[in-house]
Design a protein around this motif. Structure first.
Motif, PDB file in Angstrom:
ATOM      1  N   ILE A 393       0.858  -1.182   0.000  1.00  0.00           N
ATOM      2  CA  ILE A 393       0.000   0.000   0.000  1.00  0.00           C
ATOM      3  C   ILE A 393       0.898   1.236   0.000  1.00  0.00           C
ATOM      4  O   ILE A 393       1.822   1.342   0.812  1.00  0.00           O
ATOM      5  CB  ILE A 393      -0.917   0.024   1.234  1.00  0.00           C
ATOM      6  CG1 ILE A 393      -1.825  -1.209   1.254  1.00  0.00           C
ATOM      7  CG2 ILE A 393      -1.736   1.308   1.290  1.00  0.00           C
ATOM      8  CD1 ILE A 393      -2.846  -1.252   0.162  1.00  0.00           C
ATOM      9  N   VAL A 394       0.638   2.164  -0.907  1.00  0.00           N
ATOM     10  CA  VAL A 394       1.443   3.377  -0.989  1.00  0.00           C
ATOM     11  C   VAL A 394       1.079   4.300   0.168  1.00  0.00           C
ATOM     12  O   VAL A 394      -0.090   4.682   0.337  1.00  0.00           O
ATOM     13  CB  VAL A 394       1.225   4.102  -2.332  1.00  0.00           C
ATOM     14  CG1 VAL A 394       2.019   5.410  -2.361  1.00  0.00           C
ATOM     15  CG2 VAL A 394       1.637   3.206  -3.484  1.00  0.00           C
ATOM     16  N   ILE A 395       2.056   4.652   0.973  1.00  0.00           N
ATOM     17  CA  ILE A 395       1.838   5.514   2.132  1.00  0.00           C
ATOM     18  C   ILE A 395       2.107   6.957   1.731  1.00  0.00           C
ATOM     19  O   ILE A 395       3.210   7.274   1.261  1.00  0.00           O
ATOM     20  CB  ILE A 395       2.763   5.119   3.307  1.00  0.00           C
ATOM     21  CG1 ILE A 395       2.611   3.628   3.622  1.00  0.00           C
ATOM     22  CG2 ILE A 395       2.446   5.968   4.531  1.00  0.00           C
ATOM     23  CD1 ILE A 395       1.223   3.191   3.997  1.00  0.00           C
ATOM     24  N   PRO A 396       1.137   7.841   1.871  1.00  0.00           N
ATOM     25  CA  PRO A 396       1.337   9.237   1.453  1.00  0.00           C
ATOM     26  C   PRO A 396       2.351   9.945   2.344  1.00  0.00           C
ATOM     27  O   PRO A 396       2.634   9.523   3.470  1.00  0.00           O
ATOM     28  CB  PRO A 396      -0.052   9.849   1.619  1.00  0.00           C
ATOM     29  CG  PRO A 396      -0.727   9.003   2.633  1.00  0.00           C
ATOM     30  CD  PRO A 396      -0.194   7.615   2.453  1.00  0.00           C
ATOM     31  N   LYS A 397       2.889  11.028   1.819  1.00  0.00           N
ATOM     32  CA  LYS A 397       3.841  11.828   2.585  1.00  0.00           C
ATOM     33  C   LYS A 397       3.075  12.644   3.616  1.00  0.00           C
ATOM     34  O   LYS A 397       2.251  13.480   3.284  1.00  0.00           O
ATOM     35  CB  LYS A 397       4.619  12.752   1.651  1.00  0.00           C
ATOM     36  CG  LYS A 397       5.741  13.511   2.352  1.00  0.00           C
ATOM     37  CD  LYS A 397       6.527  14.352   1.359  1.00  0.00           C
ATOM     38  CE  LYS A 397       7.648  15.111   2.072  1.00  0.00           C
ATOM     39  NZ  LYS A 397       8.422  15.956   1.127  1.00  0.00           N
ATOM     40  N   PRO A 399       3.380  13.622   8.265  1.00  0.00           N
ATOM     41  CA  PRO A 399       4.107  13.334   9.508  1.00  0.00           C
ATOM     42  C   PRO A 399       3.749  11.937  10.019  1.00  0.00           C
ATOM     43  O   PRO A 399       2.574  11.572  10.104  1.00  0.00           O
ATOM     44  CB  PRO A 399       3.605  14.424  10.463  1.00  0.00           C
ATOM     45  CG  PRO A 399       3.176  15.538   9.565  1.00  0.00           C
ATOM     46  CD  PRO A 399       2.621  14.874   8.353  1.00  0.00           C
ATOM     47  N   LYS A 400       4.774  11.160  10.342  1.00  0.00           N
ATOM     48  CA  LYS A 400       4.525   9.784  10.764  1.00  0.00           C
ATOM     49  C   LYS A 400       3.606   9.700  11.973  1.00  0.00           C
ATOM     50  O   LYS A 400       2.733   8.821  12.036  1.00  0.00           O
ATOM     51  CB  LYS A 400       5.846   9.065  11.027  1.00  0.00           C
ATOM     52  CG  LYS A 400       5.659   7.566  11.242  1.00  0.00           C
ATOM     53  CD  LYS A 400       6.976   6.832  11.364  1.00  0.00           C
ATOM     54  CE  LYS A 400       6.743   5.336  11.553  1.00  0.00           C
ATOM     55  NZ  LYS A 400       8.033   4.598  11.686  1.00  0.00           N
ATOM     56  N   PRO A 401       3.758  10.591  12.988  1.00  0.00           N
ATOM     57  CA  PRO A 401       2.824  10.502  14.127  1.00  0.00           C
ATOM     58  C   PRO A 401       1.363  10.623  13.717  1.00  0.00           C
ATOM     59  O   PRO A 401       0.497   9.981  14.313  1.00  0.00           O
ATOM     60  CB  PRO A 401       3.255  11.680  15.012  1.00  0.00           C
ATOM     61  CG  PRO A 401       4.688  11.910  14.665  1.00  0.00           C
ATOM     62  CD  PRO A 401       4.786  11.625  13.202  1.00  0.00           C
ATOM     63  N   ALA A 402       1.080  11.443  12.699  1.00  0.00           N
ATOM     64  CA  ALA A 402      -0.304  11.590  12.229  1.00  0.00           C
ATOM     65  C   ALA A 402      -0.796  10.293  11.605  1.00  0.00           C
ATOM     66  O   ALA A 402      -1.944   9.877  11.815  1.00  0.00           O
ATOM     67  CB  ALA A 402      -0.400  12.735  11.234  1.00  0.00           C
ATOM     68  N   GLY A 422      -6.064   2.529   2.565  1.00  0.00           N
ATOM     69  CA  GLY A 422      -6.366   1.413   1.680  1.00  0.00           C
ATOM     70  C   GLY A 422      -6.934   0.235   2.438  1.00  0.00           C
ATOM     71  O   GLY A 422      -7.010   0.222   3.667  1.00  0.00           O
ATOM     72  N   THR A 423      -7.362  -0.800   1.675  1.00  0.00           N
ATOM     73  CA  THR A 423      -7.951  -1.989   2.277  1.00  0.00           C
ATOM     74  C   THR A 423      -7.143  -3.223   1.911  1.00  0.00           C
ATOM     75  O   THR A 423      -6.594  -3.318   0.799  1.00  0.00           O
ATOM     76  CB  THR A 423      -9.421  -2.169   1.840  1.00  0.00           C
ATOM     77  OG1 THR A 423      -9.954  -3.344   2.444  1.00  0.00           O
ATOM     78  CG2 THR A 423      -9.551  -2.270   0.333  1.00  0.00           C
ATOM     79  N   LEU A 424      -7.042  -4.148   2.841  1.00  0.00           N
ATOM     80  CA  LEU A 424      -6.349  -5.412   2.607  1.00  0.00           C
ATOM     81  C   LEU A 424      -7.325  -6.532   2.308  1.00  0.00           C
ATOM     82  O   LEU A 424      -6.907  -7.663   2.044  1.00  0.00           O
ATOM     83  CB  LEU A 424      -5.502  -5.770   3.837  1.00  0.00           C
ATOM     84  CG  LEU A 424      -4.542  -4.687   4.339  1.00  0.00           C
ATOM     85  CD1 LEU A 424      -3.736  -5.191   5.530  1.00  0.00           C
ATOM     86  CD2 LEU A 424      -3.628  -4.224   3.230  1.00  0.00           C
ATOM     87  N   ASP A 425      -8.612  -6.240   2.346  1.00  0.00           N
ATOM     88  CA  ASP A 425      -9.664  -7.228   2.078  1.00  0.00           C
ATOM     89  C   ASP A 425     -10.640  -6.608   1.091  1.00  0.00           C
ATOM     90  O   ASP A 425     -11.355  -5.656   1.434  1.00  0.00           O
ATOM     91  CB  ASP A 425     -10.372  -7.596   3.386  1.00  0.00           C
ATOM     92  CG  ASP A 425     -11.403  -8.707   3.210  1.00  0.00           C
ATOM     93  OD1 ASP A 425     -11.886  -8.893   2.079  1.00  0.00           O
ATOM     94  OD2 ASP A 425     -11.731  -9.377   4.206  1.00  0.00           O
ATOM     95  N   PRO A 426     -10.707  -7.096  -0.141  1.00  0.00           N
ATOM     96  CA  PRO A 426     -11.573  -6.478  -1.163  1.00  0.00           C
ATOM     97  C   PRO A 426     -13.057  -6.530  -0.829  1.00  0.00           C
ATOM     98  O   PRO A 426     -13.865  -5.833  -1.455  1.00  0.00           O
ATOM     99  CB  PRO A 426     -11.252  -7.285  -2.427  1.00  0.00           C
ATOM    100  CG  PRO A 426     -10.688  -8.582  -1.921  1.00  0.00           C
ATOM    101  CD  PRO A 426      -9.970  -8.243  -0.663  1.00  0.00           C
ATOM    102  N   ARG A 427     -13.444  -7.323   0.173  1.00  0.00           N
ATOM    103  CA  ARG A 427     -14.865  -7.401   0.550  1.00  0.00           C
ATOM    104  C   ARG A 427     -15.275  -6.246   1.457  1.00  0.00           C
ATOM    105  O   ARG A 427     -16.444  -6.121   1.809  1.00  0.00           O
ATOM    106  CB  ARG A 427     -15.124  -8.722   1.275  1.00  0.00           C
ATOM    107  CG  ARG A 427     -14.851  -9.978   0.444  1.00  0.00           C
ATOM    108  CD  ARG A 427     -14.975 -11.219   1.308  1.00  0.00           C
ATOM    109  NE  ARG A 427     -13.999 -11.224   2.392  1.00  0.00           N
ATOM    110  CZ  ARG A 427     -14.023 -12.071   3.423  1.00  0.00           C
ATOM    111  NH1 ARG A 427     -15.006 -12.971   3.498  1.00  0.00           N
ATOM    112  NH2 ARG A 427     -13.102 -12.013   4.358  1.00  0.00           N
TER     113      ARG A 427
END
Length: 449
Positions: A393-397, A399-402, A422-427
């Motif tokens: 999953i592409v993580i947007p830029k 602040p990591k704490p957010a 994003g989702t890891l389960d298409p259902r």
């Protein structure tokens, strides 16, 4: 003239239908209203007047809701008496019961929170847009005295508004107060004229409660000219001062701060430091409120200390206040939800088609999920973010704490979706909308840092 004649001459007059209609018209009421009806004299006067008003108008619906807090043995019987009075006035009525365990301390605050939650739910269920409450002139003055005793500033001493959202993030239902400028004795006269017998709550004479003390203090202050009308006017002046300060704060934030959909705020630290202190403090308090999902601003003493650190450039790696971490990054001030606070958010579980507010910050909804499954909502944390990365999953830029403090949906300890990422389960289909309290000016946090 006899004493009896003098009493009659100075007796308060009932509120007329035209007086009430004019006050209600000024608040632009909808056609779907309800009255918060305890059965006491004030709310009974309001229900009498509202019932008269509704009967004269077509396509207007009026309901009465009575909250039974269950805190006194007589409360259930009193709620039934309120129901009978509503029926006598031809108004549909519903009793709302506060069930479950009651707190051992802070009972009044908890009861107030429960009352407004129950009333909001009842309004939604009945399609009500405006909830009428019976606050009057003396209530306004007593509130001013109570807040003065607590050392409140401009905000606390401001008058109760004639209209406001019933809940900060629920502008579709308003709380309106059409009786605010009317004295209590005129409401009592309205009840006497009706012939109905109100419910008298014995706690209204119990001096263990601060509001009862304030009522008696108000009577003692009246000979000095500090009567209810004078104090209510002062509260109104404070409300105008508050509006001016809020406007200045909104201008500062709209030009120098950005609110991210991830719930964190980035602001121009120099602009906040250069502002007049009261404006800068208010801007900082608003930033903390929205980043932390808080209903109230931090205590002034702690806020003052934090603002001084900002002025002196001593934020360093960051300071935490009210569950929010504030850190300097170059010329920017970055406010993010503290992960430890997000991890302690009240547990929440959703099924398909449900939604709820999580951590005071995000309204999480679950339009689609496997039937019968309950998904837990809790902070992503390091474990959740790692699972997203492992699944490409592409993580947007941001602040990591957010990112770590964003909501995730979990099933048996495994992350199945992150509404923002994003989702890891298409259902599964899920969404999360940032809660933005109505107290935040519409232009605030819309500019560029």
């Amino acid at each position: 003239m006899s004493a009896q004649g003098k009493t009659a001459r100075h007796a308060a007059s009932p509120v007329t239908a035209d007086e009430f209609a004019a006050r209600l018209a000024a608040l632009a009421p909808s056609k779907h209203l309800a009255v918060a009806f305890s059965g006491g004299p004030d709310s009974l006067a309001l229900l009498i007047l509202a019932a008269q008003w509704a009967k004269r108008r077509k396509a207007v619906s009026l309901h009465a809701f009575t909250v039974d807090h269950g805190l006194r043995a007589a409360s259930a019987a009193e709620a039934k008496r309120a129901a009978a009075m509503a029926r006598a006035l031809g108004v549909p009525h519903r009793i709302l019961r506060w069930t479950g365990a009651k707190p051992a301390s802070g009972i009044q605050a908890a009861a107030r929170e429960a009352r407004y939650r129950l009333l909001l739910d009842a309004c939604r269920a009945a399609g009500v847009s405006d909830l009428l409450v019976a606050h009057h002139l003396e209530d306004q003055a007593e509130t001013f005295l109570l807040r003065l005793a607590r050392g409140s500033g401009v905000d606390g001493l401001s008058a109760m508004a004639p209209a406001r959202p019933l809940a900060e993030d629920e502008p579709s239902v308003r709380l309106i107060r059409p009786l605010l400028d009317l004295p209590r004795d005129r409401l009592r006269a309205t009840v006497r004229r009706s012939g109905l017998q109100p419910v008298e709550d014995p706690s209204n004479e119990n001096e263990a409660f601060d509001r009862v003390k304030a009522r008696k203090a108000l009577a003692a202050l009246a000979p000095l000219g500090l009567d209810a009308a004078r104090l209510a006017r002062t509260a109104g002046q404070m409300a105008r001062a508050r509006a001016a300060l809020e406007s200045a704060t909104a201008a500062l934030l709209s030009g120098h701060a950005v609110l991210s959909p991830f719930g964190h705020v980035e602001a121009d630290a120099a602009a906040l430091a250069a502002a007049p202190r009261e404006t800068g403090l208010r801007a900082l308090a608003l930033i903390i409120r929205i980043a932390g999902g808080n209903d109230y601003s931090p205590r002034l003493e702690a806020l003052d200390a934090l603002y001084d650190a900002l002025l002196q450039g001593k934020l360093g790696a960051g300071r935490t206040l009210a569950g929010v971490k504030l850190a300097a990054s170059g010329a920017r001030l970055i406010a993010t939800r503290e992960l430890a606070a997000a991890m302690k958010a009240e547990p929440l579980a959703l099924r398909a088609g449900e939604q709820a507010l999580w951590d005071g910050r995000f309204r999480v909804s679950l339009p689609k999920a496997p039937r019968g499954q309950r998904l837990a909502v809790r902070a992503l944390g390091q474990a959740g973010l790692a699972q997203l990365v492992a699944h490409d999953i592409v993580i947007p830029k941001a602040p990591k704490p957010a990112l770590l403090a964003l909501p995730g949906l979990w099933r048996e300890g495994a992350l199945v979706a992150a509404p923002h990422l994003g989702t890891l389960d298409p259902r599964i289909a899920c969404h999360a909308a940032l809660r933005r309290p109505a107290a935040f000016p519409s232009q605030a946090l819309a500019g560029k840092a």
